[in-house]
Design a protein around this motif. Structure first.
Motif, PDB file in Angstrom:
ATOM      1  N   GLU A 152       0.733  -1.199  -0.099  1.00  0.00           N
ATOM      2  CA  GLU A 152      -0.016  -0.009  -0.130  1.00  0.00           C
ATOM      3  C   GLU A 152       0.902   1.204  -0.080  1.00  0.00           C
ATOM      4  OE1 GLU A 152      -3.812  -1.484   2.255  1.00  0.00           O
ATOM      5  OE2 GLU A 152      -2.232  -0.445   3.568  1.00  0.00           O
ATOM      6  N   VAL A 153       0.413   2.228  -0.363  1.00  0.00           N
ATOM      7  CA  VAL A 153       0.707   3.725  -0.519  1.00  0.00           C
ATOM      8  C   VAL A 153      -0.221   4.726   0.709  1.00  0.00           C
ATOM      9  CG1 VAL A 153       2.133   3.400  -2.437  1.00  0.00           C
ATOM     10  CG2 VAL A 153      -0.058   4.735  -2.464  1.00  0.00           C
ATOM     11  N   ARG A 154       0.565   5.476   1.030  1.00  0.00           N
ATOM     12  CA  ARG A 154      -0.307   6.641   1.862  1.00  0.00           C
ATOM     13  C   ARG A 154      -0.027   8.050   0.832  1.00  0.00           C
ATOM     14  NH1 ARG A 154       0.771   8.515   7.725  1.00  0.00           N
ATOM     15  NH2 ARG A 154       2.490   9.919   6.726  1.00  0.00           N
ATOM     16  N   VAL A 155      -1.273   8.482   0.675  1.00  0.00           N
ATOM     17  CA  VAL A 155      -1.194   9.587  -0.365  1.00  0.00           C
ATOM     18  C   VAL A 155      -1.962  10.886   0.700  1.00  0.00           C
ATOM     19  CG1 VAL A 155      -2.584  10.800  -2.247  1.00  0.00           C
ATOM     20  CG2 VAL A 155      -1.901   8.161  -2.325  1.00  0.00           C
ATOM     21  N   ARG A 156      -1.014  11.836   0.777  1.00  0.00           N
ATOM     22  CA  ARG A 156      -1.387  13.047   1.097  1.00  0.00           C
ATOM     23  C   ARG A 156      -2.320  13.928   0.128  1.00  0.00           C
ATOM     24  NH1 ARG A 156       2.939  15.847   1.153  1.00  0.00           N
ATOM     25  NH2 ARG A 156       2.484  17.406  -0.362  1.00  0.00           N
ATOM     26  N   VAL A 157      -3.648  13.909   0.481  1.00  0.00           N
ATOM     27  CA  VAL A 157      -4.773  14.414  -0.551  1.00  0.00           C
ATOM     28  C   VAL A 157      -4.648  15.685  -0.506  1.00  0.00           C
ATOM     29  CG1 VAL A 157      -7.234  14.350  -0.972  1.00  0.00           C
ATOM     30  CG2 VAL A 157      -5.961  12.283   0.054  1.00  0.00           C
ATOM     31  N   THR A 158      -4.709  16.332  -1.810  1.00  0.00           N
ATOM     32  CA  THR A 158      -4.958  17.674  -2.169  1.00  0.00           C
ATOM     33  C   THR A 158      -6.193  18.026  -2.406  1.00  0.00           C
ATOM     34  OG1 THR A 158      -4.001  17.410  -4.227  1.00  0.00           O
ATOM     35  CG2 THR A 158      -2.476  18.116  -2.546  1.00  0.00           C
ATOM     36  N   VAL A 159      -6.958  17.241  -3.154  1.00  0.00           N
ATOM     37  CA  VAL A 159      -8.271  17.353  -3.881  1.00  0.00           C
ATOM     38  C   VAL A 159      -8.922  16.102  -3.924  1.00  0.00           C
ATOM     39  CG1 VAL A 159      -9.740  18.198  -5.702  1.00  0.00           C
ATOM     40  CG2 VAL A 159      -7.504  19.084  -5.223  1.00  0.00           C
ATOM     41  N   SER A 160     -10.229  15.859  -3.353  1.00  0.00           N
ATOM     42  CA  SER A 160     -10.882  14.674  -3.113  1.00  0.00           C
ATOM     43  C   SER A 160     -12.071  14.992  -4.127  1.00  0.00           C
ATOM     44  CB  SER A 160     -11.431  14.431  -1.739  1.00  0.00           C
ATOM     45  OG  SER A 160     -12.210  13.395  -1.560  1.00  0.00           O
ATOM     46  N   GLY A 161     -12.586  14.055  -4.924  1.00  0.00           N
ATOM     47  CA  GLY A 161     -13.460  14.184  -5.652  1.00  0.00           C
ATOM     48  C   GLY A 161     -14.977  13.585  -5.246  1.00  0.00           C
ATOM     49  N   VAL A 162     -16.089  14.320  -5.312  1.00  0.00           N
ATOM     50  CA  VAL A 162     -17.238  13.818  -4.862  1.00  0.00           C
ATOM     51  C   VAL A 162     -18.028  13.415  -6.217  1.00  0.00           C
ATOM     52  CG1 VAL A 162     -19.465  14.245  -3.393  1.00  0.00           C
ATOM     53  CG2 VAL A 162     -17.098  15.542  -3.368  1.00  0.00           C
ATOM     54  N   ASN A 163     -18.603  11.948  -6.009  1.00  0.00           N
ATOM     55  CA  ASN A 163     -19.327  11.258  -7.039  1.00  0.00           C
ATOM     56  C   ASN A 163     -20.639  10.933  -6.476  1.00  0.00           C
ATOM     57  OD1 ASN A 163     -17.594  10.841  -9.357  1.00  0.00           O
ATOM     58  ND2 ASN A 163     -16.373  10.111  -7.654  1.00  0.00           N
ATOM     59  N   PRO A 164     -21.719  10.755  -7.320  1.00  0.00           N
ATOM     60  CA  PRO A 164     -23.118  10.422  -6.848  1.00  0.00           C
ATOM     61  C   PRO A 164     -23.061   8.965  -6.239  1.00  0.00           C
ATOM     62  CG  PRO A 164     -23.221  11.081  -9.305  1.00  0.00           C
ATOM     63  CD  PRO A 164     -21.878  11.092  -8.942  1.00  0.00           C
ATOM     64  N   GLY A 165     -22.036   8.269  -6.377  1.00  0.00           N
ATOM     65  CA  GLY A 165     -21.901   6.956  -6.026  1.00  0.00           C
ATOM     66  C   GLY A 165     -21.705   7.081  -4.625  1.00  0.00           C
ATOM     67  N   ASP A 166     -20.830   8.097  -4.039  1.00  0.00           N
ATOM     68  CA  ASP A 166     -20.531   8.467  -2.593  1.00  0.00           C
ATOM     69  C   ASP A 166     -21.609   8.806  -1.958  1.00  0.00           C
ATOM     70  OD1 ASP A 166     -17.736   8.113  -3.274  1.00  0.00           O
ATOM     71  OD2 ASP A 166     -17.706  10.069  -4.094  1.00  0.00           O
ATOM     72  N   THR A 167     -22.506   9.770  -2.421  1.00  0.00           N
ATOM     73  CA  THR A 167     -23.759  10.104  -1.760  1.00  0.00           C
ATOM     74  C   THR A 167     -24.693   9.046  -1.625  1.00  0.00           C
ATOM     75  OG1 THR A 167     -24.866  11.213  -3.784  1.00  0.00           O
ATOM     76  CG2 THR A 167     -23.249  12.511  -2.479  1.00  0.00           C
ATOM     77  N   LYS A 168     -24.696   8.287  -2.653  1.00  0.00           N
ATOM     78  CA  LYS A 168     -25.678   7.120  -2.550  1.00  0.00           C
ATOM     79  C   LYS A 168     -25.481   6.134  -1.387  1.00  0.00           C
ATOM     80  CE  LYS A 168     -27.205   7.242  -7.337  1.00  0.00           C
ATOM     81  NZ  LYS A 168     -26.822   6.679  -8.699  1.00  0.00           N
ATOM     82  N   LYS A 169     -24.139   5.811  -1.259  1.00  0.00           N
ATOM     83  CA  LYS A 169     -23.605   4.936  -0.308  1.00  0.00           C
ATOM     84  C   LYS A 169     -23.911   5.633   1.059  1.00  0.00           C
ATOM     85  CE  LYS A 169     -19.604   3.059  -2.581  1.00  0.00           C
ATOM     86  NZ  LYS A 169     -17.972   3.073  -2.479  1.00  0.00           N
TER      87      LYS A 169
END
Length: 326
Positions: free
Chosen positions: A30-47
């Motif tokens: 695995e790798v750890r990513v320091r997130v700069t931008v997160s994308g929001v998708n319809p699937g995320d809100t449905k979950k």
């Protein structure tokens, strides 16, 4: 780390919390990513809402699968030279509890895709779910060079990427929009002909451009367009549907059968792993060559994640993104 999470499903404002959680540690592979931008998708809100009766898959969920950022730590078996490299990620919260709505996310190394230096974090964070879905819809049944590809909802998140990928792959692209007023927004460099579905006879308009029929259809609403698709496909065509409005969708079965149509249903979480990897490679290559762009819509801070989720649910023009503090 600063993160957003939910411990139960429900409306965004009721269940999404923002606060401090322990920094994650990458495990083997695995790798750890320091997130700069997160994308929001319809699937995320449905979950988060418990769509179609789905339950909490884990006691606590950090939402979102897509992001861009920088690898800042690696687990056992991963090349340490990856540390400091810019990446875009996909699938972070696919069958995993902790996604990208946080300052750090941990993913299998293969899900962190190198992001060329001249491409923006915003573009990288917008590729994942819609881009891989679009790629599968266009290319799952082979190359499209020289073929006619009809993309419904060509101004939408998946549709716009599907049109660009099909064009990049050598197809002639036809596209539809819901309203005639939207035709002016379609890029003629990508879409050879655009048709509005509110005109009197959209099937005849499509057939005027494709008298022998279209070879591939990228379908955003099978329940709405099944009869239209049947009217415009060539014999042996493929209809790749990634969404529908009616849970139990009716199709003109016998007409499609005699047209020898292949109906492909496209669900991004469960694509074959090699298909996802090929999609990631092609998306990066197309973007790097300037053949792929993404319209970015609303941008939010993590503190406003509930507003971002509501914006996705109400229908945002362009990708909804969340900037993480650095």
């Amino acid at each position: 780390m600063l993160a957003s999470w939910y411990d139960r499903q429900g409306p965004a404002a009721d269940v999404l919390r923002v606060g401090e959680l322990p920094d994650p540690t990458p495990g083997p592979g695995e790798v750890r990513v320091r997130v700069t931008v997160s994308g929001v998708n319809p699937g995320d809100t449905k979950k988060r809402r418990g769509w179609l009766g789905s339950s909490m898959p884990f006691p606590r969920v950090i939402p979102h699968s897509d992001a861009a950022g920088v690898v800042d730590a690696v687990g056992e078996g991963v090349d340490e030279r990856r540390v400091g490299r810019r990446v875009w990620t996909y699938g972070a919260q696919s069958y995993r509890p902790f996604g990208t709505a946080a300052q750090y996310t941990v993913v299998p190394a293969g899900l962190a895709v190198p992001l060329p230096g001249h491409l923006s974090d915003e573009l990288g964070a917008a590729l994942g779910i819609p881009g891989i879905t679009a790629h599968r819809a266009v290319f799952a049944d082979g190359p499209v060079e020289g073929k006619l590809v009809l993309v419904h909802g060509v101004l939408g998140g998946v549709g716009s990427l599907a049109a660009q990928l099909a064009c990049w792959g050598g197809a002639r692209v036809l596209g539809t929009v819901r309203r005639s007023a939207d035709l002016a927004q379609v890029d003629p460099a990508v879409v050879s002909q655009a048709v509005a579905l509110d005109q009197q006879d959209p099937a005849a308009a499509i057939r005027a451009y494709a008298p022998e029929g279209v070879h591939r259809v990228v379908e955003v609403s099978l329940s709405d367009n099944a009869d239209l698709d049947n009217a415009v496909v060539a014999n042996g065509a493929v209809i790749a549907a990634y969404a529908t409005r009616a849970d139990r969708t009716e199709i003109p079965f016998w007409n499609l059968l005699f047209n020898n149509v292949v109906l492909r249903l496209v669900g991004s979480d469960d694509f074959p792993e090699e298909a996802k990897r090929q999609a990631a490679r092609d998306l990066t290559a197309a973007a790097a060559a300037g053949a792929l762009t993404v319209e970015v819509g609303d941008r939010y801070e993590l503190a406003d994640i509930a507003k971002a989720h509501d914006r996705v649910d109400t229908g945002s023009r362009g990708r909804v993104l969340i900037a993480l503090p650095q």
